[in-house]
Scaffold this motif. Structure first.
Motif, mmCIF file in Angstrom:
data_model
loop_
_atom_site.group_PDB
_atom_site.id
_atom_site.type_symbol
_atom_site.label_atom_id
_atom_site.label_comp_id
_atom_site.label_asym_id
_atom_site.label_seq_id
_atom_site.Cartn_x
_atom_site.Cartn_y
_atom_site.Cartn_z
ATOM 1 N N GLU A 68 -9.557 6.289 6.545
ATOM 2 C CA GLU A 68 -9.844 7.710 6.328
ATOM 3 C C GLU A 68 -11.059 7.901 5.431
ATOM 4 O O GLU A 68 -11.794 8.872 5.567
ATOM 5 N N ARG A 69 -11.274 7.015 4.481
ATOM 6 C CA ARG A 69 -12.346 7.187 3.503
ATOM 7 C C ARG A 69 -13.628 6.435 3.872
ATOM 8 O O ARG A 69 -14.592 6.479 3.121
ATOM 9 N N LYS A 79 -5.091 4.311 0.031
ATOM 10 C CA LYS A 79 -6.056 4.422 1.120
ATOM 11 C C LYS A 79 -7.329 3.736 0.664
ATOM 12 O O LYS A 79 -8.013 4.201 -0.245
ATOM 13 N N ARG A 91 -4.518 4.861 7.936
ATOM 14 C CA ARG A 91 -4.875 5.601 6.726
ATOM 15 C C ARG A 91 -5.918 4.880 5.885
ATOM 16 O O ARG A 91 -6.554 5.480 5.032
ATOM 17 N N HIS A 92 -6.112 3.588 6.130
ATOM 18 C CA HIS A 92 -7.092 2.836 5.352
ATOM 19 C C HIS A 92 -8.526 3.063 5.823
ATOM 20 O O HIS A 92 -9.457 2.581 5.196
ATOM 21 N N GLU A 142 0.529 6.168 -2.196
ATOM 22 C CA GLU A 142 -0.049 5.575 -0.991
ATOM 23 C C GLU A 142 -1.481 5.168 -1.281
ATOM 24 O O GLU A 142 -2.247 5.941 -1.870
ATOM 25 N N ASP A 145 0.810 -1.219 0.000
ATOM 26 C CA ASP A 145 0.000 0.000 0.000
ATOM 27 C C ASP A 145 0.844 1.272 0.000
ATOM 28 O O ASP A 145 0.307 2.370 0.125
#
Length: 498
Positions: free
Chosen positions: A235-236, A157, A232-233, A155, A6
């Motif tokens: 965040e969305r 995400k 960070r995975h 990166e 990632d």
């Protein structure tokens, strides 16, 4: 072997533009038929495009060096060089492009989204394109512009509707394996899951995706336990689900303590306070787990969370959980503004904008900055005096020399444009006497003679004295010096023999 990557660093090199050609047309009975040098081709660029079939950056992990092809050079007979082939790299949805310093260049979300991360260099113009009414046959051509060269960080995400968070071995992988078709690795030791897993869940007529985020521990927001890579995975994600282990063997752990610890890490990471949250008390198939879940449920509900008691082994409570997730995701989608199609943004240059700036640095060098002037310098062959003169004319027409004078520059001061530094010698303006194009060096006494002086000297060489014209031999014959090889007898009608 690693199957999920990632974060990668790409070493990108766009193609260089081809050089222009200097050529003069030659035909029988037409030795100088005019310039016919072709233009160089443009270098290939590097473009990223989102492909829904790609889920990892694994390919770039093994092949981090990417180079596009160069443009071909121009040739005679007005033949232009071929353009370099663009490289299109497929990336997963949710890829963020950053510089080596951490500056975000693009956030690629949605199928088909593209971003040109490295632009190919422009091809140089040949002398046929540089010809005009004043410059009939240019003796120079432009060089090809180098392509962009940079290190880009990619990166990933994950783009998911629901994110499962919790301590290691809380049962997140087991949960996603039973509510979707995902097949993550499941074992009875912490940190079994080292990479996020995505699963698609169907609840009635609603379909949503669930991300199983690897286990978090206290200090994850500061990078402990690779927490930054995991956080960070989520965040969305639209909805966060706390998966709590209600049958933990550690004495110091209980569902309430785990909930507080994970919430503290989410707050420290930032940007997730507005996401709706649900709580799942997992492993109620174990008797002690069911009892503990019933004890802590009122306290968790008092904090405003919706709580679900489930078992990934017996699948108890999973139906209620999936429909609750579907309802929450649908509500969040309705609250989000409708996505607008991307539109081209045109930013015209202001009328009074010169396109360059002139500043003096601490060392006293006048630095001229601007995309246009720097490109001109890169495309100039400094081994060709005519090309250098053409560059000087272009800079003067753009107003660079006037601006240098206003900034206090004087002839001989150092000037830097791009990676070239030279002493400023203006060819127009207040520092030059006479009309445009005159050179003060020609006015020096020891310089080259003028046209009138050269013409007078040539006439003087043609005038010969009488002694140079005639020569009398010993036998009395008179010959001219110019015709010494062919003696000519000269007679005198007045002479008589006695």
């Amino acid at each position: 072997m690693t199957t999920f990557v990632d974060r990668v660093v790409l070493h990108l090199q766009a193609g260089d533009g081809g050089h222009g050609c200097v050529s003069v047309r030659r035909e029988k009975f037409k030795p100088l038929g005019g310039p016919d040098g072709g233009n160089g081709g443009h270098g290939g660029g590097v473009t990223l495009v989102v492909d829904p079939q790609i889920h990892t950056l694994l390919d770039f992990h093994f092949h981090p060096h990417v180079k596009a092809s160069n443009g071909g050079g121009g040739a005679g007979a007005n033949r232009d060089g071929a353009n370099g082939k663009d490289l299109v790299l497929k990336v997963p949805d949710g890829t963020v492009v950053l510089t080596a310093d951490g500056e975000v260049l693009a956030d690629l979300i949605g199928e088909g989204t593209t971003f040109e991360v490295a632009r190919g260099g422009r091809g140089g113009r040949g002398n046929a394109s540089l010809a005009n009414t004043r410059r009939k046959v240019p003796g120079f051509a432009e060089l090809g512009e180098p392509g962009d060269s940079l290190d880009a960080v990619l990166e990933l995400k994950s783009v998911a509707d629901v994110g499962l968070v919790g301590f290691p071995s809380a049962g997140k992988s087991s949960l996603i394996s039973v509510i979707s078709a995902a097949k993550p690795k499941i074992a009875d030791y912490p940190f079994t899951t080292l990479v996020p897993n995505l699963g698609v869940v169907q609840a009635g007529d609603q379909t949503f995706t669930v991300a199983d985020v690897p286990g978090l521990i206290p200090g994850a927001a500061t990078g402990k336990g690779l927490g930054m890579q995991f956080l960070r995975h989520i965040e969305r994600t639209s909805v966060l689900v706390h998966v709590l282990d209600s049958a933990a063997l550690e004495i110091e752990r209980d569902p309430l303590a785990d909930l507080d610890a994970i919430e503290a890490e989410l707050s420290a990471y930032g940007g997730l306070d507005d996401r709706p949250r649900l709580v799942v008390l997992n492993k109620i198939d174990i008797p002690d787990g069911r009892d503990l879940a019933e004890m802590v449920r009122p306290d968790i509900e008092a904090r405003g969370y919706r709580v679900f008691e489930v078992s990934a082994v017996t699948r108890e409570g999973l139906k209620e959980l999936t429909y609750a997730l579907s309802e929450t995701v649908a509500q969040h989608r309705l609250e989000k503004p409708a996505p607008e199609p991307s539109r081209a943004v045109v930013r015209p240059r202001a009328v009074d904008e010169s396109g360059f700036t002139v500043e003096q640095d601490a060392e006293g060098v006048f630095v001229v900055s601007g995309a246009k002037v720097e490109r001109w310098v890169r495309q100039t062959n400094f081994d060709n005096d005519e090309a250098v003169g053409y560059l000087a004319d272009r800079l003067d027409r753009l107003g660079v020399e006037d601006t240098l004078g206003k900034k206090g520059a004087r002839p001989g001061d150092p000037v830097r444009i791009g990676d070239r530094e030279f002493d400023w010698q203006p060819n127009a303006g207040e520092f030059v006497s006479g009309p445009r194009g005159t050179d003060s060096r020609l006015e020096d006494e020891g310089g080259r003679a003028g046209a009138a002086e050269r013409l007078a000297a040539r006439k003087a060489r043609r005038v010969r004295s009488d002694d140079e014209l005639l020569h009398m031999a010993a036998d009395g014959t008179v010959t001219s010096v110019a015709n010494a090889n062919r003696p000519v007898l000269v007679t005198d009608d007045d002479d008589t023999d006695e």
